[in-house]
Design an enzyme around this catalytic site. Structure first.
Site, mmCIF file in Angstrom:
data_model
loop_
_atom_site.group_PDB
_atom_site.id
_atom_site.type_symbol
_atom_site.label_atom_id
_atom_site.label_comp_id
_atom_site.label_asym_id
_atom_site.label_seq_id
_atom_site.Cartn_x
_atom_site.Cartn_y
_atom_site.Cartn_z
ATOM 1 C CG HIS A 1 -0.317 0.208 2.529
ATOM 2 N ND1 HIS A 1 -0.035 -0.838 3.372
ATOM 3 C CD2 HIS A 1 0.107 1.327 3.177
ATOM 4 C CE1 HIS A 1 0.540 -0.379 4.472
ATOM 5 N NE2 HIS A 1 0.642 0.945 4.374
ATOM 6 N NE ARG B 1 2.114 10.420 8.319
ATOM 7 C CZ ARG B 1 1.895 9.540 9.300
ATOM 8 N NH1 ARG B 1 0.799 9.609 10.003
ATOM 9 N NH2 ARG B 1 2.775 8.598 9.570
ATOM 10 C CD GLU C 1 -1.965 3.389 6.134
ATOM 11 O OE1 GLU C 1 -1.642 4.175 7.037
ATOM 12 O OE2 GLU C 1 -1.325 2.356 5.862
ATOM 13 C CG ASN D 1 -2.222 11.181 12.579
ATOM 14 O OD1 ASN D 1 -2.156 10.175 13.249
ATOM 15 N ND2 ASN D 1 -1.508 11.337 11.471
ATOM 16 C CG HIS E 1 3.590 11.479 -8.817
ATOM 17 N ND1 HIS E 1 4.799 11.991 -9.228
ATOM 18 C CD2 HIS E 1 3.291 10.488 -9.691
ATOM 19 C CE1 HIS E 1 5.200 11.333 -10.304
ATOM 20 N NE2 HIS E 1 4.310 10.412 -10.595
ATOM 21 C CD GLU F 1 2.552 10.712 -13.840
ATOM 22 O OE1 GLU F 1 3.058 11.071 -14.909
ATOM 23 O OE2 GLU F 1 3.159 9.988 -13.016
#
Length: 124
Positions: free
Chosen positions: A5, A9, A54, A58, A72, A119
């Protein structure tokens, strides 16, 4: 070995989920909540693909400083021009179609709510 993966964030989980689902058709594969540690992980996949994106949220974190070192992720499509027009019509921030020096246009970038550049490339 194989790739598992890529983690991104995010500052607003629902806004980011909506973006990836609406822009590319990602589906939520699984979610892991850790309220005692103040974070949530959401794993997204594209239909017929097991590779996961993923989204790490937070709690109470402001926007992340992406700096100038972020690369990217890339998503391939069989109809680059059609998806480019769809992204533009949805009001997403997209670049013009581009090509490497001396080549025909084969990619563009679209920006997610956190400023990450995705992209979009012509499928080979």
């Amino acid at each position: 070995m194989k790739m598992a993966h890529t983690c991104v964030r995010v500052k607003n989980l629902e806004e980011s989920l909506n973006f990836y689902q609406q822009a590319f058709g990602f589906e939520e594969n699984r979610r892991r909540d850790f309220p005692e540690n103040k974070f949530t992980l959401v794993y997204l996949t594209l239909p017929n693909d097991s590779y996961e994106l993923e989204l790490t949220y937070n709690y109470d974190h402001e926007a992340y400083d992406l700096g100038d070192g972020y690369g990217h992720i890339a998503i391939a499509t069989s109809d680059l021009e059609k998806l480019h027009e769809e992204h533009k019509s949805k009001g997403l921030e997209v670049t013009d179609l581009k090509g490497l020096p001396g080549t025909a246009p084969s990619y563009y970038f679209v920006v997610d709510p956190d400023g990450y550049k995705i992209e979009v490339i012509r499928e080979k």
